[in-house]
Design an enzyme around this catalytic site. Structure first.
Site, PDB file in Angstrom:
ATOM      1  N   ASP A   1       1.021  -1.099   0.177  1.00 55.85           N
ATOM      2  CA  ASP A   1       0.192  -0.446   0.252  1.00 55.85           C
ATOM      3  C   ASP A   1       0.995   1.372   0.034  1.00 55.85           C
ATOM      4  O   ASP A   1       1.760   1.050   0.217  1.00 55.85           O
ATOM      5  CB  ASP A   1      -1.307   0.195   1.180  1.00 55.85           C
ATOM      6  CG  ASP A   1      -0.143  -0.327   2.787  1.00 55.85           C
ATOM      7  OD1 ASP A   1      -1.059  -1.233   2.838  1.00 55.85           O
ATOM      8  OD2 ASP A   1       0.527   0.442   2.856  1.00 55.85           O
TER       9      ASP A   1
HETATM   10  N1  URA Z   1       0.265  -5.419   4.870  1.00 54.11           N
HETATM   11  C1  URA Z   1      -0.490  -4.561   4.649  1.00 54.11           C
HETATM   12  O1  URA Z   1      -0.412  -3.593   5.765  1.00 54.11           O
HETATM   13  N2  URA Z   1       0.144  -3.002   4.056  1.00 54.11           N
HETATM   14  C2  URA Z   1       0.855  -3.972   2.959  1.00 54.11           C
HETATM   15  O2  URA Z   1       1.510  -3.297   1.755  1.00 54.11           O
HETATM   16  C3  URA Z   1       1.226  -4.906   2.822  1.00 54.11           C
HETATM   17  C4  URA Z   1       0.822  -5.924   3.866  1.00 54.11           C
END
Ligand code: URA
Length: 243
Positions: free
Chosen positions: A109
């Site tokens: 993310d």
């Molecule tokens: N878990 C998350 O919360 N975000 C990520 O980008 C990857 C794993």
């Protein structure tokens, strides 16, 4: 065993490698900018070995597939459709127009940094993401609230339910480094999984970095944020799953 050469139409080849539309290729041929084994190309329909083609004297950019190991910076998005700074801004524009598409293996993310594989190899993408293939992902986490130590057992139990999910999370390994720092190893990849796991136990992730994909370690790559390195499926699988 040597790989079999796949001869392809010149215009189709250049278009799928993101160089331009078939019309552009016709124009470049007229201008004499394309050569095949040193001879100026004459027809867009010519069947060519990609290794023999030169565009303005340059060999083609990864005609046999494109896979990179990338250190994703903070505040960049993996989706092509979202606004803001994209991971693709760190790569040559042409890569965005390749077919099959050049896509991240499991999205990180916007506010997550670290190790990301980006590839046009659908089979490799599947191998690296399918829980059945047992390639773990590890994250370094900074938390808003102090850890109690109970989180290790909760995550290991394989019973933790996340909001809106129908199945509990697979067992995951938490290693506590300090009051508010820990590493978590997951064996599946759900949407915002790390953040949601900590929400489910009343904590909040303040910063998140992916440090490992299987045995491949971000630190060992020596890549700075925003940097990438070319690799191949074979090399990568050797790093992710040694032996
Ligand atoms: N878990 C998350 O919360 N975000 C990520 O980008 C990857 C794993």
């Amino acid at each position: 065993m040597s790989a079999q050469v796949k001869y392809e139409r010149l215009d189709k080849l250049l278009s799928k490698l993101g160089y331009g539309a078939r019309n552009d290729v016709r124009h470049w041929i007229k201008e004499g900018w394309i050569s095949i084994q040193g001879e100026t190309a004459t027809s867009p329909a010519q069947k060519v070995n990609p290794a023999d083609v030169r565009l303005e004297g340059e060999p083609l950019d990864h005609p046999d597939g494109l896979t990179i190991i990338y250190n994703k910076p903070l505040a960049t998005v993996c989706s092509r459709k979202e606004g803001g700074r994209l991971i693709y801004d760190d790569f040559p524009d042409r890569w965005l127009d390749r077919k099959p598409p050049f896509s991240p293996v499991g999205r990180l993310d916007k506010e997550t940094s670290g190790l990301l594989i980006v590839t046009d190899n659908g089979q490799l993408n599947h191998t690296l993401t399918s829980p059945k293939k047992h390639i773990s992902k590890s994250y370094l986490i900074t938390l808003a609230e102090s850890l109690t130590g109970r989180e290790v057992d909760i995550f290991a139990a394989g019973t933790l339910m996340l909001e809106n999910d129908e199945r509990p999370c697979l067992p995951a390994e938490l290693m506590i480094h300090s009051e508010t720092q820990a590493s978590l190893t997951l064996h599946e990849g759900r949407y915002h999984q790390v953040r949601r796991m900590f929400v489910a136990i009343g904590n909040h992730v303040e910063s998140l970095q992916r440090t490992h994909i299987g045995a491949l370690s971000l630190a060992d790559t020596e890549l700075k944020a925003g940097e990438y390195r070319m690799t191949t499926e074979l090399q990568l699988m050797g790093m992710v799953q040694p032996n």
